[in-house]
Design an enzyme around this catalytic site. Structure first.
Site, PDB file in Angstrom:
ATOM      1  N   GLU A  63       4.823  48.807 -15.797  1.00 29.85           N
ATOM      2  CA  GLU A  63       4.807  49.458 -14.475  1.00 29.85           C
ATOM      3  C   GLU A  63       6.132  50.167 -14.248  1.00 29.85           C
ATOM      4  O   GLU A  63       6.936  50.294 -15.168  1.00 29.85           O
ATOM      5  CB  GLU A  63       4.519  48.424 -13.375  1.00 29.85           C
ATOM      6  CG  GLU A  63       5.452  47.253 -13.360  1.00 29.85           C
ATOM      7  CD  GLU A  63       5.097  46.194 -12.308  1.00 29.85           C
ATOM      8  OE1 GLU A  63       4.356  46.485 -11.365  1.00 29.85           O
ATOM      9  OE2 GLU A  63       5.602  45.068 -12.453  1.00 29.85           O
TER      10      GLU A  63
ATOM     11  N   LEU B  85       2.710  43.720 -11.325  1.00 33.61           N
ATOM     12  CA  LEU B  85       2.276  43.339  -9.981  1.00 33.61           C
ATOM     13  C   LEU B  85       0.926  43.994  -9.681  1.00 33.61           C
ATOM     14  O   LEU B  85       0.720  45.164 -10.003  1.00 33.61           O
ATOM     15  CB  LEU B  85       3.313  43.820  -8.959  1.00 33.61           C
ATOM     16  CG  LEU B  85       3.068  43.347  -7.530  1.00 33.61           C
ATOM     17  CD1 LEU B  85       3.400  41.856  -7.408  1.00 33.61           C
ATOM     18  CD2 LEU B  85       3.899  44.139  -6.538  1.00 33.61           C
TER      19      LEU B  85
ATOM     20  N   LYS C 242       5.388  38.480  -6.631  1.00 35.56           N
ATOM     21  CA  LYS C 242       6.317  39.410  -5.967  1.00 35.56           C
ATOM     22  C   LYS C 242       7.561  38.623  -5.578  1.00 35.56           C
ATOM     23  O   LYS C 242       7.749  38.254  -4.408  1.00 35.56           O
ATOM     24  CB  LYS C 242       5.632  40.076  -4.765  1.00 35.56           C
ATOM     25  CG  LYS C 242       6.273  41.396  -4.370  1.00 35.56           C
ATOM     26  CD  LYS C 242       5.332  42.236  -3.540  1.00 35.56           C
ATOM     27  CE  LYS C 242       5.973  43.456  -2.916  1.00 35.56           C
ATOM     28  NZ  LYS C 242       6.563  44.414  -3.844  1.00 35.56           N
TER      29      LYS C 242
ATOM     30  N   TYR D 183       8.273  37.930  -1.563  1.00 33.25           N
ATOM     31  CA  TYR D 183       8.247  38.868  -0.444  1.00 33.25           C
ATOM     32  C   TYR D 183       7.003  39.729  -0.460  1.00 33.25           C
ATOM     33  O   TYR D 183       6.229  39.702  -1.418  1.00 33.25           O
ATOM     34  CB  TYR D 183       9.513  39.731  -0.444  1.00 33.25           C
ATOM     35  CG  TYR D 183       9.576  40.827  -1.494  1.00 33.25           C
ATOM     36  CD1 TYR D 183       9.781  40.545  -2.840  1.00 33.25           C
ATOM     37  CD2 TYR D 183       9.425  42.161  -1.131  1.00 33.25           C
ATOM     38  CE1 TYR D 183       9.843  41.558  -3.787  1.00 33.25           C
ATOM     39  CE2 TYR D 183       9.491  43.183  -2.075  1.00 33.25           C
ATOM     40  CZ  TYR D 183       9.698  42.873  -3.394  1.00 33.25           C
ATOM     41  OH  TYR D 183       9.748  43.878  -4.332  1.00 33.25           O
TER      42      TYR D 183
ATOM     43  N   ARG E 121      -1.993  38.544  -1.574  1.00 37.66           N
ATOM     44  CA  ARG E 121      -0.959  38.598  -2.609  1.00 37.66           C
ATOM     45  C   ARG E 121       0.226  37.714  -2.241  1.00 37.66           C
ATOM     46  O   ARG E 121       0.808  37.053  -3.100  1.00 37.66           O
ATOM     47  CB  ARG E 121      -0.513  40.045  -2.846  1.00 37.66           C
ATOM     48  CG  ARG E 121       0.421  40.167  -4.045  1.00 37.66           C
ATOM     49  CD  ARG E 121       0.686  41.597  -4.424  1.00 37.66           C
ATOM     50  NE  ARG E 121       1.429  42.286  -3.375  1.00 37.66           N
ATOM     51  CZ  ARG E 121       1.656  43.599  -3.370  1.00 37.66           C
ATOM     52  NH1 ARG E 121       1.195  44.365  -4.338  1.00 37.66           N
ATOM     53  NH2 ARG E 121       2.337  44.149  -2.396  1.00 37.66           N
TER      54      ARG E 121
ATOM     55  N   HIS F 101      19.058  23.101  -9.419  1.00 39.07           N
ATOM     56  CA  HIS F 101      17.937  23.969  -9.807  1.00 39.07           C
ATOM     57  C   HIS F 101      16.615  23.366  -9.349  1.00 39.07           C
ATOM     58  O   HIS F 101      15.708  24.072  -8.940  1.00 39.07           O
ATOM     59  CB  HIS F 101      17.906  24.185 -11.322  1.00 39.07           C
ATOM     60  CG  HIS F 101      18.984  25.107 -11.793  1.00 39.07           C
ATOM     61  ND1 HIS F 101      20.320  24.798 -11.706  1.00 39.07           N
ATOM     62  CD2 HIS F 101      18.917  26.349 -12.339  1.00 39.07           C
ATOM     63  CE1 HIS F 101      21.026  25.804 -12.171  1.00 39.07           C
ATOM     64  NE2 HIS F 101      20.209  26.760 -12.563  1.00 39.07           N
TER      65      HIS F 101
HETATM   66  N1  PDD Z   1       7.153  47.438  -4.299  1.00 35.38           N
HETATM   67  N2  PDD Z   1       5.092  46.999  -8.899  1.00 35.38           N
HETATM   68  C1  PDD Z   1       6.276  46.596  -8.424  1.00 35.38           C
HETATM   69  C2  PDD Z   1       7.259  45.967  -9.351  1.00 35.38           C
HETATM   70  C3  PDD Z   1       6.575  46.777  -7.061  1.00 35.38           C
HETATM   71  O1  PDD Z   1       7.757  46.353  -6.577  1.00 35.38           O
HETATM   72  C4  PDD Z   1       5.630  47.413  -6.213  1.00 35.38           C
HETATM   73  C5  PDD Z   1       5.867  47.637  -4.749  1.00 35.38           C
HETATM   74  C6  PDD Z   1       4.399  47.822  -6.776  1.00 35.38           C
HETATM   75  C7  PDD Z   1       3.331  48.488  -5.951  1.00 35.38           C
HETATM   76  O2  PDD Z   1       2.682  47.571  -5.099  1.00 35.38           O
HETATM   77  P1  PDD Z   1       2.022  48.059  -3.727  1.00 35.38           P
HETATM   78  O3  PDD Z   1       1.142  49.194  -4.052  1.00 35.38           O
HETATM   79  O4  PDD Z   1       1.270  46.883  -3.265  1.00 35.38           O
HETATM   80  O5  PDD Z   1       3.134  48.466  -2.802  1.00 35.38           O
HETATM   81  C8  PDD Z   1       4.172  47.595  -8.125  1.00 35.38           C
HETATM   82  C9  PDD Z   1       7.481  47.468  -2.902  1.00 35.38           C
HETATM   83  C10 PDD Z   1       7.018  48.683  -2.167  1.00 35.38           C
HETATM   84  C11 PDD Z   1       8.968  47.189  -2.753  1.00 35.38           C
HETATM   85  O6  PDD Z   1       9.450  46.369  -3.522  1.00 35.38           O
HETATM   86  O7  PDD Z   1       9.602  47.740  -1.855  1.00 35.38           O
END
Ligand code: PDD
Length: 287
Positions: free
Chosen positions: A179, A203, A147, A32, A51, A102
């Site tokens: 993170e 990520l 992601k 996603y 990405r 799977h």
């Molecule tokens: N999440 N790390 C993880 C695990 C994340 O899920 C996200 C963002 C980020 C930050 O990425 P970015 O700056 O590109 O939004 C880092 C989104 C917002 C979500 O899952 O809703």
């Protein structure tokens, strides 16, 4: 009315339905993106699309659209909704497979789901007070650069934080910060901003990328380097960064104050610089 795009058709969001045999539903077999929109314009669409393509490529899910089709889809979502600021959610799963296995069948047709929501600014009260975090062992898989929609560990970690009376968890793998549960982590030590380097443990956040550039331009020393749990605990400032929350100041870590225990001066400064850079970016329509 909130609309969704599901496999080439527009439908009211509440009426959108997928098959329970969708591999996204059965296996979490999908990826996603979350893309912010300001004043009805996509922000940093290029990096978000790159990405998404990385996530699709790494998982071997076919990319169902050209770049132009993705852009058109996002722009149509914006047009069809009333909010100036939005966040677009895009999801691609490997598709519906009649027999549960799977191993994916060849030639599956990916499921594409997209919708948008109002992007509200983070509550002023939260920005004033900051947030509380715990550290927690990073129990996720080893390809966090993808992601993936498979977010069960992130959900469990967020629940663990809440059970401990905190807002979020900062994840630790082999003694090093990876993170947040849905964000990247940055720390300030004096005039230096540090964040873990990009690898499979985290990520590649788009907000991270932009903030690092803004920080460099603001004259801060920026380091992408491993951060130990001990360094995290001694940092002057800690931030969590993401597209929907920008940079959130962490003021309490494991019950102890971070720095002086209030949102720090470098965060204040960089937040303003980030907004200014974003405005400039939007004006130049630079992607
Ligand atoms: N999440 N790390 C993880 C695990 C994340 O899920 C996200 C963002 C980020 C930050 O990425 P970015 O700056 O590109 O939004 C880092 C989104 C917002 C979500 O899952 O809703």
């Amino acid at each position: 009315m909130q609309l969704a795009w599901l496999n080439g058709e527009w439908t009211p969001l509440e009426a959108a339905r997928i098959s329970p045999l969708d591999r996204g539903f059965l296996f979490g077999d999908g990826v996603y993106e979350v893309i912010p929109v300001y004043r009805r314009r996509l922000f940093a669409f290029g990096p978000h699309l790159e990405r998404l393509k990385h996530s699709l490529g790494a998982t071997g899910i076919a990319n169902p659209h050209t770049d132009e089709e993705w852009r058109r889809l996002c722009e149509t979502l914006i047009e069809r909704h009333p909010w100036d600021d939005q966040f677009i959610y895009l999801q691609v799963t490997r598709g519906v497979q009649p027999k549960r296995d799977h191993l994916p069948d060849d030639c599956l047709v990916p499921t594409v789901f997209a919708y948008t929501s109002e992007l509200k600014p983070v509550d002023e009260a939260i920005l004033k007070k900051g947030i509380r975090c715990i550290t927690a062992e990073d129990i996720r898989w080893q390809r966090c650069d993808i992601k993936a929609i498979t977010l069960l560990p992130n959900v469990m970690l967020k629940m663990q934080a809440r059970a401990a009376g905190a807002d979020d968890a900062i994840l630790i793998r082999n003694g090093l910060v990876s993170e947040g549960t849905a964000s990247n982590v940055m720390i300030v030590e004096g005039d230096r901003l540090s964040t873990p380097p990009l690898d499979h443990a985290l990520l590649g956040g788009i907000t991270r990328q932009i903030l690092l550039q803004v920080a460099r331009e603001a004259g801060l020393e920026v380091r992408e380097e491993a951060i130990t749990e001990k360094r995290l605990a001694q940092a002057d400032e800690i931030w969590l960064t993401s597209s929907t929350k920008e940079a959130l100041p962490v003021v309490v870590l494991n019950g102890e104050p971070v720095g002086t225990g209030i949102p720090g001066p470098i965060w204040q400064r960089l937040r303003q610089a980030f907004h200014a850079a974003r405005e400039q970016w939007m004006e130049q329509n630079h992607e």
